[in-house]
Design an enzyme around this catalytic site. Structure first.
Site, PDB file in Angstrom:
ATOM      1  N   ASP A   1       0.861  -1.198   0.000  1.00  0.00           N
ATOM      2  CA  ASP A   1       0.000   0.000   0.000  1.00  0.00           C
ATOM      3  C   ASP A   1       0.888   1.235   0.000  1.00  0.00           C
ATOM      4  O   ASP A   1       0.621   2.228   0.680  1.00  0.00           O
ATOM      5  CB  ASP A   1      -0.944   0.003   1.213  1.00  0.00           C
ATOM      6  CG  ASP A   1      -2.071   1.029   1.086  1.00  0.00           C
ATOM      7  OD1 ASP A   1      -2.310   1.530  -0.042  1.00  0.00           O
ATOM      8  OD2 ASP A   1      -2.712   1.338   2.099  1.00  0.00           O
TER       9      ASP A   1
ATOM     10  N   ASP B   1       2.434   2.523   8.060  1.00  0.00           N
ATOM     11  CA  ASP B   1       1.241   1.770   7.680  1.00  0.00           C
ATOM     12  C   ASP B   1       1.582   0.456   6.969  1.00  0.00           C
ATOM     13  O   ASP B   1       1.232   0.250   5.808  1.00  0.00           O
ATOM     14  CB  ASP B   1       0.352   2.651   6.787  1.00  0.00           C
ATOM     15  CG  ASP B   1      -1.113   2.222   6.838  1.00  0.00           C
ATOM     16  OD1 ASP B   1      -1.424   1.252   7.546  1.00  0.00           O
ATOM     17  OD2 ASP B   1      -1.932   2.848   6.141  1.00  0.00           O
TER      18      ASP B   1
HETATM   19  P1  ADP Z   1      -4.489   4.159   8.279  1.00  0.00           P
HETATM   20  O1  ADP Z   1      -4.074   4.707   6.938  1.00  0.00           O
HETATM   21  O2  ADP Z   1      -4.855   2.714   8.217  1.00  0.00           O
HETATM   22  O3  ADP Z   1      -5.519   4.996   8.950  1.00  0.00           O
HETATM   23  P2  ADP Z   1      -1.761   4.842   9.144  1.00  0.00           P
HETATM   24  O4  ADP Z   1      -0.799   3.910   9.793  1.00  0.00           O
HETATM   25  O5  ADP Z   1      -1.458   5.240   7.735  1.00  0.00           O
HETATM   26  O6  ADP Z   1      -3.221   4.187   9.268  1.00  0.00           O
HETATM   27  O7  ADP Z   1      -1.868   6.137  10.054  1.00  0.00           O
HETATM   28  C1  ADP Z   1      -2.762   7.182   9.754  1.00  0.00           C
HETATM   29  C2  ADP Z   1      -2.081   8.524   9.870  1.00  0.00           C
HETATM   30  O8  ADP Z   1      -1.615   8.742  11.201  1.00  0.00           O
HETATM   31  C3  ADP Z   1      -0.860   8.670   8.996  1.00  0.00           C
HETATM   32  O9  ADP Z   1      -1.172   9.116   7.717  1.00  0.00           O
HETATM   33  C4  ADP Z   1      -0.035   9.690   9.731  1.00  0.00           C
HETATM   34  O10 ADP Z   1      -0.485  10.991   9.415  1.00  0.00           O
HETATM   35  C5  ADP Z   1      -0.377   9.399  11.185  1.00  0.00           C
HETATM   36  N1  ADP Z   1       0.643   8.528  11.793  1.00  0.00           N
HETATM   37  C6  ADP Z   1       0.657   7.168  11.780  1.00  0.00           C
HETATM   38  N2  ADP Z   1       1.719   6.686  12.443  1.00  0.00           N
HETATM   39  C7  ADP Z   1       2.399   7.756  12.899  1.00  0.00           C
HETATM   40  C8  ADP Z   1       3.609   7.926  13.661  1.00  0.00           C
HETATM   41  N3  ADP Z   1       4.311   6.870  14.107  1.00  0.00           N
HETATM   42  N4  ADP Z   1       4.020   9.190  13.930  1.00  0.00           N
HETATM   43  C9  ADP Z   1       3.308  10.249  13.502  1.00  0.00           C
HETATM   44  N5  ADP Z   1       2.176  10.155  12.777  1.00  0.00           N
HETATM   45  C10 ADP Z   1       1.716   8.933  12.470  1.00  0.00           C
HETATM   46 MN    MN Z   2      -2.359   4.929   5.878  1.00  0.00          MN
END
Ligand code: ADP
Ligand code: MN
Length: 256
Positions: free
Chosen positions: A193, A210
């Protein structure tokens, strides 16, 4: 755990970009009693000292900002257990030796637990293979604690939101290719992804996030997922005026 919701309300106003009014319902939804208990235990152990609002509410997970007792910044990802979101996850789990023992794909709660464990183990692989990604701290139930990427409590922007000069874009394109090469050859993973939505721009470079759906490169659909990753990345950098490699050349470079 009500404190959490209170905090969200406060934070909504100033620093967090949540999308709509249904968020409160969503947050309540995500924080079921098991998660509340788990969080409570982490507070008792000092792993968590405060949870300070919501970084992101997505279709599959919410991400919260927290601090530990010794002031480390932590991101808490809490996956949804609702039926709708895990329906298409099966194809990322089946067909891979790491999860061949899993027989509970019809139980949403167990399924999401596997999802969280999968992301945790993939983050470990990235760390070991030298790919920049949040360092995983722990996972329990449908929740994952990891290193927070950002500064002063502000999350690093997604690559899609980063303001980039053409020359910086060229540099990041090369960096991105190197990341994909390392993921495949050092971590034996295909992200599955990968796009400007799942890369953060932090300290001038790319950090991969992610990875719950990332698969081992021996997964039966790995090549299809990799082609898709190559084409997302190529489209993004092309839009930023980078002279990109032909797709096939990129794919061959990664897999040769
Ligand atoms: P999903 O897309 O399934 O909702 P993600 O893992 O992509 O989950 O996380 C969503 C959002 O949260 C990311 O786009 C980012 O903006 C923020 N995020 C995720 N992990 C972190 C991290 N470790 N530190 C800072 N921001 C994060
Ligand atoms: Mn994501």
């Amino acid at each position: 755990a009500n404190v959490l919701v209170e905090n969200d309300r406060r934070v909504d106003k100033d620093r967090i970009r949540t999308k709509d009014k249904s968020d409160h319902a969503t947050i309540e939804n995500v924080l079921d009693s098991r998660i509340k208990n788990k969080l409570h235990k982490l507070f008792e152990r000092g792993v968590l000292a405060e949870i300070n609002g919501c970084i992101s509410t997505g279709k599959e997970a919410n991400v919260y900002y927290a601090r530990s007792k010794n002031e480390d910044e932590i991101a808490i990802k809490i996956y949804r257990t609702s039926i709708l979101t895990f329906r298409n996850r099966e194809k990322y789990i089946r067909g891979e030796y790491r999860f061949d023992h899993v027989h509970s794909l019809h139980n949403p709660r167990k399924m999401v637990k596997i999802w969280a464990e999968k992301e945790f183990s993939n983050l470990k692989r990235l760390e070991q293979g030298g790919v920049r990604a949040p360092r995983p701290h722990l996972c329990g139930g449908h929740m994952l604690l990891m290193e927070f990427l950002g500064s002063d409590g502000w999350a690093a922007p997604k690559l899609k939101d980063a303001v980039l000069t053409d020359s910086k874009s060229r540099t990041l394109y090369r960096e991105c290719i190197e990341i994909m090469w390392k993921m495949y050859n050092k971590c034996r993973l295909v992200h599955a992804d990968l796009s400007e939505y799942n890369m953060l721009y932090h300290d001038g470079s790319i950090v991969v996030i992610d990875v719950s759906q990332a698969v081992d490169r021996d997964h039966c659909n790995a090549m299809e997922f990799l082609r898709n990753d190559c084409s997302n990345v190529t489209a993004f950098f092309k839009k930023h005026n980078v002279g990109v490699m032909p797709l096939q050349a990129l794919f061959d470079f990664i897999t040769d």
